[in-house]
Design a protein around this motif. Structure first.
Motif, mmCIF file in Angstrom:
data_model
loop_
_atom_site.group_PDB
_atom_site.id
_atom_site.type_symbol
_atom_site.label_atom_id
_atom_site.label_comp_id
_atom_site.label_asym_id
_atom_site.label_seq_id
_atom_site.Cartn_x
_atom_site.Cartn_y
_atom_site.Cartn_z
ATOM 1 N N ILE A 115 -35.491 -15.902 18.399
ATOM 2 C CA ILE A 115 -34.607 -14.776 18.136
ATOM 3 C C ILE A 115 -33.326 -15.183 18.037
ATOM 4 O O ILE A 115 -32.521 -14.531 17.026
ATOM 5 N N GLY A 116 -32.737 -16.164 18.613
ATOM 6 C CA GLY A 116 -31.334 -16.692 18.389
ATOM 7 C C GLY A 116 -31.131 -16.797 16.995
ATOM 8 O O GLY A 116 -29.779 -16.419 16.855
ATOM 9 N N VAL A 117 -31.734 -17.685 16.561
ATOM 10 C CA VAL A 117 -31.477 -18.017 15.072
ATOM 11 C C VAL A 117 -31.591 -16.834 14.135
ATOM 12 O O VAL A 117 -30.970 -16.832 13.155
ATOM 13 N N SER A 118 -32.429 -15.960 14.349
ATOM 14 C CA SER A 118 -32.645 -14.701 13.682
ATOM 15 C C SER A 118 -31.351 -13.902 13.603
ATOM 16 O O SER A 118 -30.900 -13.206 13.014
ATOM 17 N N LEU A 119 -31.063 -13.814 14.999
ATOM 18 C CA LEU A 119 -29.639 -13.013 15.111
ATOM 19 C C LEU A 119 -28.650 -13.364 14.668
ATOM 20 O O LEU A 119 -27.832 -12.731 13.892
#
Length: 247
Positions: A72-76
């Motif tokens: 999720i962090g990389v996607s954000l």
């Protein structure tokens, strides 16, 4: 803008990390894991208190939330990339690099697991969650660390010792792959930021096992598979009954 993205990633990851898998699993079976065994909400205490099936389930849940936080962090970070118009028709993209987005997510999730706001900041020790974030960030390193954990556990039967040795091996594994590992692909490790993260993560695991280290040195730490000690009140012999004095 980038610092706002970092704050968002850390906040979302922290909240994800605060999901108390072990406590929710025990509550589903009518048990409050905080009142049994070591009173820790982690997978090891769930395993010892409720059995292999539930302990493994708690371990997988804690590992999964660590992996998911990184994803999720990389996607954000990719979603909030900003394109800046430059003179002569050129453009520049401002974004948080995936490595640093993963580090921000990893630290946020581990802190959430170890210090959940919903439970008075009394959480687990972060071993399974740390493994999960490493799987998301550095898959080959996670395999190496899990292998070390398994070998030490097999030889010593101390879960705590296996976790400590695996944690201390993490920075070493990262350095080796940074210097000698492949430069591309799933087995690669990029950037010394990952090493600094590894040092912080290993330190956190080590400090969360301070009580275990004291018991290991004192020889009172439980081995994996040993029966739980019975309360002293249950094992103490009954005091002899006094005969009435002769008259």
């Amino acid at each position: 803008m980038i610092w706002l993205v970092v704050a968002l990633i850390v906040g979302v990851s922290y909240l994800l990390g605060t999901i108390p898998s072990g406590l929710l699993i025990s509550k589903s079976q009518g048990i409050d894991i905080r009142e049994h065994g070591s009173k820790n909400i982690g997978a090891t205490n769930v395993w010892r208190t409720m059995g292999k099936r539930w302990g493994l389930f708690a371990f997988l849940c804690d590992t999964f939330k660590g992996w998911l936080a990184v994803i999720i962090g990389v996607s954000l970070a990719a979603h909030f990339a900003t394109t800046i118009q430059l003179p002569h028709g050129h453009t520049e993209v401002k974004y948080l690099p995936p490595d640093y987005a993963g580090i921000a997510a990893a630290l946020g999730c581990i802190m959430g697991h170890n210090f959940p706001i919903w439970l008075g900041f009394k959480g687990g020790k972060g071993v399974a969650t740390s493994l999960g974030v490493i799987i998301g960030m550095m898959p080959l390193v996670s395999l190496v660390i899990f292998a070390i954990w398994g070998i030490v556990l097999k030889l010593s039967r101390y879960v705590s010792l296996a976790s400590i040795v695996a944690a201390l091996s993490l920075p070493i594994a990262v350095v080796v792959l940074l210097m000698f590992g492949p430069s591309h692909g799933w087995a690669s490790v990029h950037g010394w930021g990952n090493f600094y993260f590894a040092v912080v993560a290993a330190t956190m695991v080590f400090k969360r096992h301070t009580a275990n280290i004291k018991r290991l040195l004192a020889g009172t730490e439980l081995r994996f598979g040993d029966p739980k000690p019975v309360a002293a009140a249950e094992t103490a012999p009954e005091p002899p009954t006094q005969e009435p004095p002769l008259s």
